[in-house]
Design a protein around this motif. Structure first.
Motif, PDB file in Angstrom:
ATOM      1  N   TYR A   9       0.845  -1.215   0.000  1.00  0.00           N
ATOM      2  CA  TYR A   9       0.000   0.000   0.000  1.00  0.00           C
ATOM      3  C   TYR A   9       0.872   1.254   0.000  1.00  0.00           C
ATOM      4  O   TYR A   9       0.534   2.259  -0.626  1.00  0.00           O
ATOM      5  CB  TYR A   9      -0.950   0.010   1.200  1.00  0.00           C
TER       6      TYR A   9
ATOM      7  N   THR B 181     -12.079 -11.411   0.239  1.00  0.00           N
ATOM      8  CA  THR B 181     -11.571 -11.412  -1.133  1.00  0.00           C
ATOM      9  C   THR B 181     -10.049 -11.345  -1.096  1.00  0.00           C
ATOM     10  O   THR B 181      -9.454 -10.320  -1.416  1.00  0.00           O
ATOM     11  CB  THR B 181     -12.169 -10.252  -1.962  1.00  0.00           C
TER      12      THR B 181
ATOM     13  N   ASP C  30      -9.225  -4.291   8.521  1.00  0.00           N
ATOM     14  CA  ASP C  30      -7.937  -4.455   7.851  1.00  0.00           C
ATOM     15  C   ASP C  30      -6.831  -4.078   8.832  1.00  0.00           C
ATOM     16  O   ASP C  30      -7.029  -3.286   9.761  1.00  0.00           O
ATOM     17  CB  ASP C  30      -7.840  -3.597   6.589  1.00  0.00           C
TER      18      ASP C  30
ATOM     19  N   GLY D  76     -10.195  -8.185   5.741  1.00  0.00           N
ATOM     20  CA  GLY D  76      -9.115  -7.689   4.879  1.00  0.00           C
ATOM     21  C   GLY D  76      -9.732  -6.801   3.811  1.00  0.00           C
ATOM     22  O   GLY D  76      -9.513  -6.987   2.618  1.00  0.00           O
TER      23      GLY D  76
END
Ligand SMILES: C[S@@+](CC[C@H](N)C(=O)[O-])C[C@H]1O[C@@H](n2cnc3c(N)ncnc32)[C@H](O)[C@@H]1O
Length: 209
Positions: free
Chosen positions: A7, A115, A70, A49
């Motif tokens: 990220y 996912t 998350d 997540g």
């Protein structure tokens, strides 16, 4: 996968799935199944997540009361922005999928969505995630896991069906379906995602139906 680093440098190719039409249509079909025969609000949903919140936001816009969790603060900041832009309600929690109760996630989730988080955890993290999901999910809950098969490849571990079953004792895999996700050709060859959706229900709930 080091998600914090990913990220930080702006590497989040999983978000491209949001514009992959066959993938998006399959996701809608899976959500339709969980909503069939009911009217909104559909109940509590948990997006494990959640990243930048893409799929949690879809659930919220369909009439679910969504919490996204998350581990990475930057992902959650992006999720917060996305939630505001979408004009929906979605609760965002900074926490670990292996310690949902400690993060104050709550209980009674009818839909638990993942996912792409479970399949890169190690086996003790997977067991912990299964335990925690069992503790926070409603008796009639559905778990949807998006999983790459286990094989040697860079970045993502992947998971076999037996590893999923081992992490979720007391749950039954009811369906395994292709996600229809396609990476660009070179990445497809390198990473071989061959991604599938696993749908799980509690064994007791399945016996009762
Ligand atoms: C492949 S990304 C998917 C993000 C999002 N679900 C999506 O599809 O756009 C996996 C996400 O899981 C998060 N994650 C990984 N390990 C986690 C953990 N132990 N607890 C909470 N989140 C975690 C990462 O930060 C990342 O956002």
């Amino acid at each position: 996968m080091n998600y914090r680093f990913a990220y930080r440098i702006g590497f989040h190719p999983w978000e491209d799935a949001a514009t992959d039409l066959p993938f998006v249509e399959k996701v809608s079909e899976l959500f339709d199944r969980e909503e069939r025969g009911r009217e909104p609000p559909y109940g509590l949903a948990l997006d494990l997540g959640t990243g930048s919140g893409i799929w949690g936001i879809r659930l919220a816009s369909r009439g679910w009361q969504v919490t996204g969790v998350d581990l990475v603060a930057k992902a959650l900041r992006r999720a917060h922005e996305r939630v505001q832009n979408a004009g929906v309600e979605m609760r965002l929690v900074h926490g670990d999928v292996t310690a949902l109760q400690a993060a104050g996630i709550g209980h009674g989730f009818r839909l638990v969505l993942d996912t792409g988080t479970f399949h890169d955890l190690n086996s003790s993290q997977r067991e912990a995630m299964g335990r925690e999901v069992s503790a926070i999910a409603a008796p009639d809950a559905t778990v949807l896991l998006l999983v790459w098969p286990k094989r040697r490849r860079p970045l993502i571990r992947g998971a076999s069906r037996s590893e999923i079953e081992a992490a979720f004792p007391g749950w039954k895999v009811t369906d395994v379906e292709s996600s229809h996700f396609r990476l660009p050709k070179l990445l497809e060859l390198l990473l071989k995602p061959d991604e599938h959706w696993y749908r799980l229900r509690r064994e007791e709930a399945e016996r009762g139906e």
